[in-house]
Motif scaffolding. Structure first.
Motif, short mmCIF file in Angstrom:
data_model
loop_
_atom_site.label_atom_id
_atom_site.label_comp_id
_atom_site.label_asym_id
_atom_site.label_seq_id
_atom_site.Cartn_x
_atom_site.Cartn_y
_atom_site.Cartn_z
N ARG A 196 0.84 -1.20 0.00
CA ARG A 196 0.00 0.00 0.00
C ARG A 196 0.88 1.26 0.00
NH1 ARG A 196 -3.47 -3.23 3.20
NH2 ARG A 196 -2.59 -2.43 5.14
N GLY A 197 1.94 1.20 0.81
CA GLY A 197 2.87 2.32 0.82
C GLY A 197 3.53 2.52 -0.54
N TYR A 198 3.86 1.40 -1.15
CA TYR A 198 4.51 1.42 -2.46
C TYR A 198 3.58 2.07 -3.49
CZ TYR A 198 6.65 -0.67 -6.67
OH TYR A 198 7.24 -0.88 -7.89
N PHE A 199 2.31 1.74 -3.42
CA PHE A 199 1.36 2.34 -4.35
C PHE A 199 1.28 3.86 -4.15
CE2 PHE A 199 -2.83 4.02 -5.37
CZ PHE A 199 -2.97 3.63 -6.69
N GLN A 200 1.20 4.29 -2.89
CA GLN A 200 1.13 5.73 -2.62
C GLN A 200 2.38 6.44 -3.14
OE1 GLN A 200 -1.58 6.71 -1.86
NE2 GLN A 200 -2.60 5.05 -0.75
N GLN A 201 3.54 5.84 -2.86
CA GLN A 201 4.79 6.45 -3.31
C GLN A 201 4.86 6.52 -4.82
OE1 GLN A 201 8.39 4.85 -1.74
NE2 GLN A 201 7.66 4.84 0.36
N TYR A 202 4.41 5.44 -5.45
CA TYR A 202 4.48 5.39 -6.91
C TYR A 202 3.54 6.42 -7.53
CZ TYR A 202 4.37 3.64 -11.68
OH TYR A 202 4.46 3.56 -13.04
N SER A 203 2.36 6.52 -6.94
CA SER A 203 1.39 7.51 -7.37
C SER A 203 1.99 8.91 -7.33
CB SER A 203 0.21 7.47 -6.40
OG SER A 203 -0.94 7.19 -7.08
#
Lengths: 206, 201, 249, 242
Positions: B119-126
């Motif tokens: 989930r953190g990875y998605f936020q960062q990627y976003s």
């Protein structure tokens, strides 16, 4: 190592390979061979290991691999006689990928040639026709994973081509094209299968 | 027959057999098991090395059966590590694809399938994609638009969710529910993605 | 990443085709030359032929502002002779690089400018099919030698795109499995191939017995003497070091 | 007789039709299109086209203004509904400019996206200082690549951090000084690609290990060959990937 993250490359290495232990193996008797009665695996024991364990042990001369069943003499006899009908998937779902890795390790010229011959025969007699077409293909269950991926690469592209060609063709009336198709077919035109497939496609869409 | 690496193989098999483009629930239990098994192998390596050194033997002169055992455990850790990474990497690819499909907001039901780190990875990627597109320090163009080449330049859409007034290049449009509008493709696309309007064919 | 495939999609090939030039007969007048645009168009005068990119012709056509003059190859007589040539000749005939896309679009959007558009549509599809069958025949005869490079005369972009993934991925396997391109083959096993098992002494000669210890030394020596298992855990030094340099440059 | 002349006609028609493909080399949209298609088909990252993108982006802004102006003119001349003849033409001009702009914007987006995709795929390889990959990127891409590697490392680290020491790197299977990074994905330069020849070249040797095997390349030829063998020709502009 660009194949490190590749799923199929990983799974291909799961193939079991019979090996003879030249050295013993401390503390791993039961782990390497369920029938082993002692704590340590004795020298000279024959066991089956997953392929990923083999290269390093082999490099250090700790084990000697033997030919796995999927590359048995009998397999090559069938492949030679009837390349189109051999269920390679049943012998090994990763027949070619594993084969390439295994020959790379053994440097077995004969195995190498057999693999290349098998691939060539299957490619030209089975894959090309099926991959660059959209007509039904019944032999999928015969294909190794690698062959199946090639097949899908071709068929996906063919399907995308048909989708493209007949997209937004609301105005392309079926009557015209199908009628014209029939006329020409009756006139002895070639490639009826392909044209029929396209005609069907059109009918479905409109 | 050794069962070393079997758990690792299951992990990869599961993601391999899942339908392309879907994200199955993160298998925390199996990931942990593979990690634990790796640490177990590592303890065995240390034990074997300790035993050799206890006997006053240098590693150079270790008996071949001890060396073989060390090598087996070592390879098993490497195999487990690769499985974990193949699993994480394939999932990470699919998580990134979400940013291009659904935008910056992670749908709740999908969020539950992701691990905390994912989930953190998605936020960062976003945020990473946003920074790249931004006017300041970025390229200044929204690159998530136009996934396929522009065809019709205007598209007809029907409003599914009340949205009120929208300022477009042609002026202001009132997006009242069930009304139909002719919009420029690039202006309509984000609304279509969000489900505010649907294309009328 | 959605919208980014590894290869061109057919729609993108179509997009590229829309930059090809086509002749139109406008029904309107617009003499003012283009403003600071990427391309210059016009001037447009009623009934005076002018060449424009295909995408522009389609916009004008959809608004009823022009007739499109069909290209000379898109005629029943030309295509009829082309079909027979394509069938009798082993090689591919020269055709416009985007003939399928242009013919398809004209048959969709400008059929009133074409005599017997449905006949033309079928003829173009016949040409494509004959060529497709030739393509298949060509692919069947491929083998490992193709990994040295192949010339594909007169093939068009859409045809390339249709066979691209299958052909290049197949050749990747030929490269992988080819005995010709493989590294020098050492006949360790072949001398014993009738037993299909391996002889071990030759391997010993290759590597010598001491390699095992050397590699273990590097892997584990340090760790037996240190107890700070946690200290270096996040030390991923290679990357951090490099990135740090980058950040403060 | 009639048939023979028909065949001649056909040959002439086809020759004419296939000549139409030449694009104006100074046209920046044509150049962007080439850059995009080359980028899409090359397994590795190609150098970022700084000047080209700068020119295109500047022109996009110009044209946005033009579209705005034509639209306002159209509105003034009759509400954009095509009332007066002049208003209809302004409307048409605006439509054409908008359409062209949309095509160019698509190319820009697709070009950027294709590069980001490759950067993500080979992120660690791209930021390695000992290769010159990093220099092929735009400043925004350099930042993107670096940030991306850091977030990937953090994410993988959440699991790798629980592995035994020396097994927790995402660069090496087992951490070891001065050993190669054996986990880092790199582009496959042996991938087969399709190319279209722009300039005639005689006796081109593809495979340096097979120097006798040469090929003549004529303008317009289509060849399929391993990327590694034509990398230099692509850099020279002697051919394009298709």
């Amino acid at each position: 190592m660009s194949r490190y993250f590749d799923i199929d490359s990983f799974l291909a290495e799961q193939t079991r390979v019979p090996v003879v232990f030249n050295s013993g193996c401390t503390g791993l008797g039961k782990e390497m061979d369920k029938m082993c009665q002692t704590r340590d695996l004795p020298m000279g024991e024959e066991v089956e290991l997953p392929f990923w364990l083999v290269p390093k042990l082999f490099e250090q001369n700790m084990v000697g691999p033997k030919m796995p069943d999927c590359f048995d003499e009998r397999v090559w006899q069938v492949v030679e006689a009837e390349p189109k009908n051999v269920p390679l998937r049943d012998f090994n779902p990763h027949f070619f990928e594993f084969g390439a890795r295994f020959t790379e390790l053994l440097r077995d010229e004969e195995l190498h040639e057999q693999l290349e011959k098998a691939f060539t025969a299957r490619y030209s007699k089975l894959l090309v026709g099926a991959a660059l077409s959209t007509s039904e293909f019944k032999d999928r269950h015969l294909l190794s994973r690698e062959e199946e991926k090639l097949l899908d690469a071709g068929r996906d592209s063919m399907k995308a081509f048909h989708d493209w060609k007949y997209s937004t063709t609301e105005k392309l009336t079926v009557a015209h094209t199908v009628k014209a198709n029939k006329k020409r077919r009756a006139g002895g035109a070639y490639g009826s299968n392909q044209r029929r497939a396209m005609g069907d496609n059109l009918t479905n869409r409109v | 027959m050794s069962n070393f690496g079997d758990k690792a193989a299951t992990l990869v098999q599961d993601i391999s057999q899942s339908e392309k483009g879907t994200i199955p629930p993160y298998n925390d239990e199996l990931v942990r098991a593979v990690v634990d098994e790796s640490n177990e192998h590592h303890r065995s390596i240390l034990r074997l090395i300790g035993d050799i050194q206890e006997q006053g033997t240098s590693l150079d002169a270790a008996a071949p059966e001890d060396a073989a055992a060390i090598l087996v455990h070592h390879q098993a850790v490497l195999r487990n590590k690769r499985a974990l990474l193949v699993y994480l990497n394939e999932r990470a690819d699919r998580v990134r694809a979400l940013r291009w499909e659904v935008g910056t907001a992670l749908p709740e039901d999908l969020g539950e399938s992701l691990s905390h780190s994912e989930r953190g990875y998605f936020q960062q990627y976003s945020a990473l994609v946003n920074r790249y597109q931004g006017r300041r320090g970025g390229v200044g163009i929204n690159i998530t638009l136009d996934p396929t080449p522009p065809k019709e330049h205007k598209v007809q859409v029907r409003v599914l969710q009340e949205r009120g007034e929208l300022v477009t290049r042609d002026g202001t449009v009132d997006l009242a529910k069930n009304t139909v509008h002719l919009l420029w493709r690039d202006e309509a696309q984000p609304l279509i993605t969000e489900g505010v309007v649907e294309m009328v064919v | 990443m959605k919208g980014v495939r590894e290869a061109l999609e057919h729609q993108e090939v179509h997009f590229l085709a829309e930059d090809e030039k086509v002749v139109i007969l406008p029904t309107f007048a617009l003499t003012q030359r283009a403003l600071p645009a990427f391309n210059t168009f016009g001037p447009f005068r009623p009934q005076i032929q002018v060449t424009v990119p295909f995408w522009l012709a389609l916009i004008l056509k959809k608004q009823g502002r022009c007739l499109i003059v069909p290209p000379r190859w898109l005629q029943i007589s030309s295509l009829d002779s082309l079909v027979s040539l394509e069938r009798t000749d082993d090689i591919f005939q020269t055709l416009p690089f985007h003939y399928v896309e242009i013919a398809t679009d004209l048959c969709k959007y400008a059929r009133d400018d074409l005599p017997e558009w449905d006949h033309l549509f079928d003829l173009v599809e016949t040409v494509r099919s004959v060529r497709h069958n030739k393509m298949q025949a060509g692919l069947r005869s491929l083998d490992a030698r193709a990994t040295k490079g192949v010339k594909l005369s007169n093939i068009t972009l859409l045809e390339v795109n249709i066979m691209r993934a299958f052909m290049t991925n197949s050749l990747e396997f030929y490269r992988l499995l080819s005995t010709q391109t493989a590294v020098a083959v050492v006949g360790i096993a072949s001398s014993l191939s009738h037993t299909r098992s391996l002889h071990l002494h030759s391997v010993t000669q290759r590597h010598g017995p001491s390699i095992v210890k050397v590699s273990f030394e590097t892997f584990f020596q340090t760790r037996c003497n240190t107890t700070d298992t946690k200290v270096n855990k996040y030390r991923r030094r290679y990357l951090r070091r490099d990135l740090r340099v980058r950040r403060y440059q | 007789m009639a048939e023979a002349s028909q065949q001649d006609d056909l040959a002439e028609i086809l020759a004419e039709a296939s000549q139409q493909q030449q694009q104006d080399p100074t046209n920046i949209v044509a150049r962007l299109k080439r850059a995009y298609v080359n980028e899409k088909n090359a397994p590795e990252l190609l150098p970022f086209e700084h000047d080209l993108l700068e020119q295109v982006m500047a022109k996009v802004e110009d044209q946005e203004l033009v579209v705005q102006q034509s639209r306002e003119a159209a509105a003034a001349a009759g509400g954009g509904g095509g009332g007066g003849g002049g208003g209809g033409m302004d409307d048409l001009m605006a439509h054409i400019y908008q359409a062209e702009l949309n095509r160019v914007r698509f190319l820009i987006r697709a070009y950027y996206r294709t590069r980001l995709f490759k950067i993500e795929k080979y992120a660690v390889h791209v930021v390695k200082p000992e290769t010159n990959e990093f220099a092929k990127l735009s400043p925004q891409e350099q930042k993107y690549a670096t940030d991306y590697v850091n977030m990937l490392e953090e994410h993988f680290g959440s699991v790798l951090g629980q592995m035994p020491e020396k097994y927790s790197s995402m660069l090496q299977q087992i951490e070891e000084d001065d050993a190669e990074m054996d986990m880092v994905p790199e582009p496959n330069l042996d991938k087969h690609v399709f190319c279209r020849v722009r300039e005639d070249r005689r006796d081109v040797m593809f495979d340096p290990n097979d120097p006798d095997n040469t090929m003549d390349l004529d303008q317009g030829d289509i060849i399929m060959v391993r990327y590694r063998f034509i990398k230099g020709l692509l850099e020279d502009g002697a051919l394009d990937l298709i």
